[in-house]
Design a protein around this motif. Structure first.
Motif, PDB file in Angstrom:
ATOM      1  N   UNK A 129      45.405  58.915  54.541  1.00 19.04           N
ATOM      2  CA  UNK A 129      44.341  58.609  55.489  1.00 19.04           C
ATOM      3  C   UNK A 129      44.907  57.953  56.759  1.00 19.04           C
ATOM      4  N   UNK A 130      44.103  57.951  57.837  1.00 19.10           N
ATOM      5  CA  UNK A 130      44.590  57.328  59.082  1.00 19.10           C
ATOM      6  C   UNK A 130      45.037  55.880  58.911  1.00 19.10           C
ATOM      7  N   UNK A 131      44.472  55.167  57.909  1.00 15.89           N
ATOM      8  CA  UNK A 131      44.901  53.780  57.692  1.00 15.89           C
ATOM      9  C   UNK A 131      46.172  53.683  56.856  1.00 15.89           C
ATOM     10  N   UNK A 132      46.756  54.862  56.463  1.00 14.95           N
ATOM     11  CA  UNK A 132      48.027  54.875  55.764  1.00 14.95           C
ATOM     12  C   UNK A 132      47.936  54.818  54.260  1.00 14.95           C
ATOM     13  N   UNK A 133      46.731  54.974  53.678  1.00 15.46           N
ATOM     14  CA  UNK A 133      46.574  54.880  52.236  1.00 15.46           C
ATOM     15  C   UNK A 133      46.111  56.214  51.653  1.00 15.46           C
ATOM     16  N   UNK A 134      46.266  56.328  50.322  1.00 12.87           N
ATOM     17  CA  UNK A 134      45.694  57.449  49.575  1.00 12.87           C
ATOM     18  C   UNK A 134      44.791  56.855  48.490  1.00 12.87           C
ATOM     19  N   UNK A 135      43.687  57.520  48.234  1.00 14.18           N
ATOM     20  CA  UNK A 135      42.727  57.008  47.254  1.00 14.18           C
ATOM     21  C   UNK A 135      42.926  57.741  45.938  1.00 14.18           C
ATOM     22  N   UNK A 136      43.234  56.966  44.875  1.00 12.59           N
ATOM     23  CA  UNK A 136      43.562  57.532  43.573  1.00 12.59           C
ATOM     24  C   UNK A 136      42.475  57.265  42.542  1.00 12.59           C
ATOM     25  N   UNK A 137      41.246  57.148  42.949  1.00  9.44           N
ATOM     26  CA  UNK A 137      40.150  56.948  42.006  1.00  9.44           C
ATOM     27  C   UNK A 137      39.788  55.490  41.851  1.00  9.44           C
ATOM     28  N   UNK A 138      38.808  55.235  40.949  1.00 14.56           N
ATOM     29  CA  UNK A 138      38.288  53.873  40.797  1.00 14.56           C
ATOM     30  C   UNK A 138      39.268  52.970  40.071  1.00 14.56           C
ATOM     31  N   UNK A 139      40.129  53.563  39.242  1.00  9.10           N
ATOM     32  CA  UNK A 139      41.034  52.729  38.456  1.00  9.10           C
ATOM     33  C   UNK A 139      42.124  52.104  39.327  1.00  9.10           C
ATOM     34  N   UNK A 140      42.763  52.933  40.171  1.00  8.33           N
ATOM     35  CA  UNK A 140      43.855  52.439  41.021  1.00  8.33           C
ATOM     36  C   UNK A 140      43.403  52.118  42.424  1.00  8.33           C
TER      37      UNK A 140
ATOM     38  N   UNK B 288      53.923  53.978  42.462  1.00 11.28           N
ATOM     39  CA  UNK B 288      52.894  54.471  41.546  1.00 11.28           C
ATOM     40  C   UNK B 288      53.326  54.295  40.086  1.00 11.28           C
ATOM     41  N   UNK B 289      54.598  54.515  39.822  1.00 12.09           N
ATOM     42  CA  UNK B 289      55.102  54.346  38.450  1.00 12.09           C
ATOM     43  C   UNK B 289      54.912  52.899  37.992  1.00 12.09           C
ATOM     44  N   UNK B 290      55.135  51.939  38.886  1.00 10.56           N
ATOM     45  CA  UNK B 290      54.952  50.528  38.538  1.00 10.56           C
ATOM     46  C   UNK B 290      53.478  50.221  38.281  1.00 10.56           C
ATOM     47  N   UNK B 291      52.589  50.759  39.155  1.00 11.57           N
ATOM     48  CA  UNK B 291      51.168  50.481  38.987  1.00 11.57           C
ATOM     49  C   UNK B 291      50.621  51.110  37.713  1.00 11.57           C
ATOM     50  N   UNK B 292      51.040  52.327  37.403  1.00 10.34           N
ATOM     51  CA  UNK B 292      50.528  53.001  36.210  1.00 10.34           C
ATOM     52  C   UNK B 292      51.062  52.363  34.938  1.00 10.34           C
ATOM     53  N   UNK B 293      52.260  51.825  34.986  1.00  9.19           N
ATOM     54  CA  UNK B 293      52.818  51.167  33.796  1.00  9.19           C
ATOM     55  C   UNK B 293      52.062  49.894  33.448  1.00  9.19           C
ATOM     56  N   UNK B 294      51.376  49.321  34.429  1.00  8.61           N
ATOM     57  CA  UNK B 294      50.584  48.137  34.151  1.00  8.61           C
ATOM     58  C   UNK B 294      49.292  48.483  33.418  1.00  8.61           C
ATOM     59  N   UNK B 295      48.817  49.737  33.531  1.00 11.72           N
ATOM     60  CA  UNK B 295      47.549  50.114  32.911  1.00 11.72           C
ATOM     61  C   UNK B 295      47.707  51.083  31.759  1.00 11.72           C
ATOM     62  N   UNK B 296      48.818  51.802  31.701  1.00 13.54           N
ATOM     63  CA  UNK B 296      48.991  52.834  30.675  1.00 13.54           C
ATOM     64  C   UNK B 296      50.341  52.657  29.986  1.00 13.54           C
ATOM     65  N   UNK B 297      50.444  53.292  28.818  1.00 16.65           N
ATOM     66  CA  UNK B 297      51.671  53.196  28.037  1.00 16.65           C
ATOM     67  C   UNK B 297      52.565  54.382  28.361  1.00 16.65           C
ATOM     68  N   UNK B 298      53.732  54.103  28.909  1.00 16.25           N
ATOM     69  CA  UNK B 298      54.779  55.089  29.218  1.00 16.25           C
ATOM     70  C   UNK B 298      54.256  56.279  30.010  1.00 16.25           C
TER      71      UNK B 298
END
Length: 341
Positions: A95-106, A123-133
């Motif tokens: 987006x013009x503000x430099x972000x991408x929207x990955x849904x309500x979870x992230x 993204x790998x760091x953020x997903x590892x905080x919510x999901x297993x491997x």
């Protein structure tokens, strides 16, 4: 006057005198190897010069690594190990503000200013905080802000073409293959192994001339582009045929000397070309050639006589007008005096 006109007609129909020759003398030296209809030659590699128009199209434009993602770029994200209702696999536009929207979870994740590898690690760091491997991959799918190279490009008077944000490149004096290689070398400072296609869209720098003598009314010059296939009859056809002031006496004047040490003058037998289908003098026209069409002698003589007698006619007309005006005034004066007595 009658004798002069008869002499003019006789001289116009007896001998054809070409530049550099005398009446009754040897004709211009025309080697049999001169290209003509049915024995044309292929022109050498085209040399780019102003004001040619080039068609340039980029086949492969990949930015040099490490590339920093920018707004409007599109990244492809593939993630494994997530819940079915929380999949984030697909293409995402920054987006013009430099972000991408990955849904309500992230939610919104910063992407601009990072490389694809940095975004993948984030993204790998953020997903590892919510999901297993979980497993995630990020690749650049489409460049949004990068200028595309496609379309027509004019070779400027300084011999350069303008590539916008990629600068200007000097192409004058190069063949098409040399120009393509130079463009790719120039773009390689901005892109990773660029590939382009290049062709000439407007052959504007290679021309020949059709000069028509104007029978005392001024010569005409028509500039025609050389496409490598034109002959004498093609050139006459492109100027809509011979004019009323033109004769069938013509020749091709080619720059440079001939093998006999004189000018390259190629006499053209127009009647043989058109009425008998003789291709001997239907020469192939090369860049820089001058096809000279001589004037009709009778038309030239008529124009010359008109130039001589037109001033006299004007003087006589003014004199006659003045004389008739004086007579009318005298008649009115005499008539007026007679009516008074």
């Amino acid at each position: 006057m009658v004798l002069a006109l008869a002499a003019l007609v006789s001289s116009a129909g007896c001998h054809v005198v070409y530049p550099g020759t005398k009446p009754g003398g040897p004709q211009p030296c025309v080697p049999p190897s001169v290209p003509r209809e049915l024995s044309k030659v292929v022109l050498p590699d085209y040399i780019i010069e102003p004001p040619d128009v080039l068609e340039i199209e980029a086949i492969r434009l990949v930015p040099r690594s490490p590339y920093q993602l920018e707004p409007l770029d599109v990244v492809a994200i593939a993630a494994q190990g997530l819940l079915p209702e929380q999949q984030i696999t697909g293409e995402y536009t920054i987006q013009p503000n430099g972000t991408i929207h990955l849904g309500f979870e992230l939610g919104a994740v910063q992407a601009a200013g990072m490389s694809a590898e940095q975004l993948q690690a984030n993204l790998d760091r953020l997903l590892n905080e919510a999901y297993r491997a979980p497993k995630v991959s990020v690749t650049l799918s489409q460049l949004g802000a990068q200028q595309q190279i496609a379309g027509e490009h004019l070779v400027a008077p300084d011999g350069r073409v303008n590539l916008g944000t990629y600068g200007r490149v000097q192409l004058v004096g190069l063949t098409i293959d040399e120009a393509r290689a130079k463009l790719e070398a120039h773009l390689s400072t901005y892109l990773e192994d660029p590939k382009i296609s290049l062709d000439v869209l407007g052959y504007n720098s290679k021309v020949f001339y059709v000069v028509t003598q104007g029978a005392g009314l001024g010569d005409g010059v028509v500039i025609l582009p050389t496409r490598g296939n034109e002959t004498v009859i093609d050139a006459i056809g492109q100027i809509q045929g011979l004019q009323s002031t033109s004769s069938t006496r013509m020749w091709v004047a080619r720059p440079g000397g001939n093998s006999c040490g004189g000018d390259q003058v190629l006499p053209v037998d127009w009647l043989a070309i058109t009425q008998r289908g003789d291709v001997t003098t239907n020469y192939q026209l090369l860049p820089g050639d001058r096809l000279y069409v001589s004037e009709d002698k009778l038309m030239a003589f008529d124009t010359k006589m008109a130039k001589i007698f037109a001033p006299l006619e004007r003087v006589f007309g003014v004199t006659l007008l003045g004389t008739s005006t004086v007579r009318q005034l005298e008649g009115r004066n005499n008539g007026g005096f007679g009516g008074g007595f």
